[in-house]
Design an enzyme around this catalytic site. Sequence first.
Site, PDB file in Angstrom:
ATOM      1  N   HIS A  51     -49.387 -25.009   5.196  1.00 25.78           N
ATOM      2  CA  HIS A  51     -48.351 -25.757   5.732  1.00 25.78           C
ATOM      3  C   HIS A  51     -47.442 -25.541   4.637  1.00 25.78           C
ATOM      4  O   HIS A  51     -47.806 -26.144   3.332  1.00 25.78           O
ATOM      5  CB  HIS A  51     -48.596 -27.179   6.202  1.00 25.78           C
ATOM      6  CG  HIS A  51     -47.448 -27.978   6.444  1.00 25.78           C
ATOM      7  ND1 HIS A  51     -46.567 -27.867   7.687  1.00 25.78           N
ATOM      8  CD2 HIS A  51     -46.625 -28.901   5.663  1.00 25.78           C
ATOM      9  CE1 HIS A  51     -45.628 -28.668   7.562  1.00 25.78           C
ATOM     10  NE2 HIS A  51     -45.675 -29.192   6.421  1.00 25.78           N
ATOM     11  N   ASP A 106     -46.135 -39.551  16.267  1.00 26.13           N
ATOM     12  CA  ASP A 106     -45.165 -38.877  14.939  1.00 26.13           C
ATOM     13  C   ASP A 106     -43.875 -38.714  15.763  1.00 26.13           C
ATOM     14  O   ASP A 106     -42.798 -39.021  15.051  1.00 26.13           O
ATOM     15  CB  ASP A 106     -45.758 -37.815  14.633  1.00 26.13           C
ATOM     16  CG  ASP A 106     -44.885 -37.030  13.327  1.00 26.13           C
ATOM     17  OD1 ASP A 106     -44.654 -37.845  12.486  1.00 26.13           O
ATOM     18  OD2 ASP A 106     -44.255 -36.125  13.474  1.00 26.13           O
ATOM     19  N   ARG A 124     -37.847 -43.519  12.001  1.00 25.50           N
ATOM     20  CA  ARG A 124     -37.534 -43.420  10.745  1.00 25.50           C
ATOM     21  C   ARG A 124     -36.217 -42.839  10.452  1.00 25.50           C
ATOM     22  O   ARG A 124     -35.302 -42.952   9.615  1.00 25.50           O
ATOM     23  CB  ARG A 124     -38.548 -42.605  10.053  1.00 25.50           C
ATOM     24  CG  ARG A 124     -39.882 -43.315  10.071  1.00 25.50           C
ATOM     25  CD  ARG A 124     -41.091 -42.226   9.731  1.00 25.50           C
ATOM     26  NE  ARG A 124     -40.903 -41.564   8.294  1.00 25.50           N
ATOM     27  CZ  ARG A 124     -41.186 -40.211   8.100  1.00 25.50           C
ATOM     28  NH1 ARG A 124     -42.045 -39.721   9.107  1.00 25.50           N
ATOM     29  NH2 ARG A 124     -41.024 -39.906   7.011  1.00 25.50           N
ATOM     30  N   SER A 155     -47.168 -38.080   8.509  1.00 28.25           N
ATOM     31  CA  SER A 155     -46.611 -37.428   9.497  1.00 28.25           C
ATOM     32  C   SER A 155     -47.075 -35.683   9.409  1.00 28.25           C
ATOM     33  O   SER A 155     -47.498 -35.389  10.702  1.00 28.25           O
ATOM     34  CB  SER A 155     -44.990 -37.434   9.342  1.00 28.25           C
ATOM     35  OG  SER A 155     -44.498 -36.332   9.934  1.00 28.25           O
ATOM     36  N   LYS A 197     -50.256 -34.041  12.136  1.00 24.71           N
ATOM     37  CA  LYS A 197     -50.135 -32.967  12.635  1.00 24.71           C
ATOM     38  C   LYS A 197     -51.059 -31.756  12.766  1.00 24.71           C
ATOM     39  O   LYS A 197     -51.398 -31.278  13.479  1.00 24.71           O
ATOM     40  CB  LYS A 197     -48.649 -32.622  12.781  1.00 24.71           C
ATOM     41  CG  LYS A 197     -47.648 -33.528  13.545  1.00 24.71           C
ATOM     42  CD  LYS A 197     -46.125 -33.017  13.364  1.00 24.71           C
ATOM     43  CE  LYS A 197     -45.610 -33.477  11.933  1.00 24.71           C
ATOM     44  NZ  LYS A 197     -44.280 -33.686  11.782  1.00 24.71           N
TER      45      LYS A 197
END
Length: 436
Positions: free
Chosen positions: A82, A161, A168, A183, A187
């Site tokens: 990621h 999320d 947010r 967050s 995921k």
Amino acid sequence: MRAFDVIRAKRDGERLTDGQLRWVLDGYVAGQVPDYQMAALVMAIYLNGMDARELSVWTTAMMESGRVMDLSAVPGIKVDKHSTGGVGDKVSLPLAPLVAACGVPVPMISGRGLGHTGGTLDKLESIPGFSVNLSADDYARLVGEIGLCLIGQTEDLVPADRKLYALRDVTATVASIPLIASSIMSKKMAEGIDALVLDVKVGSGAFMKTEADARTLAETMVGIGREMGREVVARLTGMHQPLGRMVGNALEVVESIQILKGKGPADTVEVVIELGAEMLVLGGVADDLAAGRTRIEAARSDGSGLDKFRQLVMAQGGTADCLDNLPSAPDRTTFTAQRAGFVSAIDTEGVGVAGLLLGAGRETKESTIDPAVGLEVLAKIGDRVDAGQPLVEIHHRGPARLDDALRRLGDAYVIADEAPAAQDLLIARITGSLPA
Ligand code: URA
């Protein structure tokens, strides 16, 4: 339990119990805790943070708010990568097939462009026919059959999320390291992976502009992984200038194919090889990073990574010749140097915004992407340039926003008399061993 007491405790800097965290998050997702109470709580978290235990319970509750992919039927250690996002960051496109070609399954659930940064899904969708909207069953099947699958987030994955992020976004609580880390990790952990490599970008084109912030985010995410029983390694990599030469969706696919053919820009190749080596070590097919690098290099030079990419494209809706028919913008304009000297700095966010204005990214949620447009970066930091020398070739469609994009590029490039000090591309490596 009362939401009021949970908010008060966090406001006063107390540690929340596992029960409080679970109750308030589950209640929020179920609609029993209203937005205004969750808004107060996330602001208290923004101000007072969360410790490692709170973070792992919160992240687990977020992950379990929806479907958790089950890839247990797929043999092998499943590893994903990621990136926290950057400009010209096309690393996932060559990396996933190279790693899969070396025998490590790569299940990858990616995102779209966010602000000035590009997104893997938008890049993949510039390939004619490519679909990122596969079912969970097809996702698991492809990871098993061909060793990789790249899709978008499904509706039922981490609904907590989606709801929290929207809250947010409008309550000035996005830029909180514990909230960002939970967050992202909720995921990733819902993908069905066993291990994860994080590419935390640092610099003017990243969300984390300083090494200190990037390090804290990386350590927080590695810590969450450890608490949740997953091997996670984070690399801090430079985003002080666009990665590679191409910025824009189809252009980045073109550059990714070059990398898979053993060519491509040195900086992007270096990041791909390094992150690939990390994934092979985590996936148990390389003993150390040096062995991992050698295997990734081999998959670039023997064509097996490119074959795997073609297999992926065909499996997700592309045709045999679709990679030869990528969209291309009709017009070209060059942005040139105002003066002679050295490129000493590039405001990379500005470069990303220039691409976005041309249509490579979204200005509003409703904007549609033009896959063909983008920028070809011809001069990078440290290059000596003459007055009038092309610095960027703009691929565009007619005059729309061209002047705005040129103005952004003019503001972004800094040319000075002195050559700048070299900046590291591979900045730091952060690991956390799992408890025995
Ligand atoms: N990306 C995410 O997925 N979540 C955040 O909170 C910020 C960036």
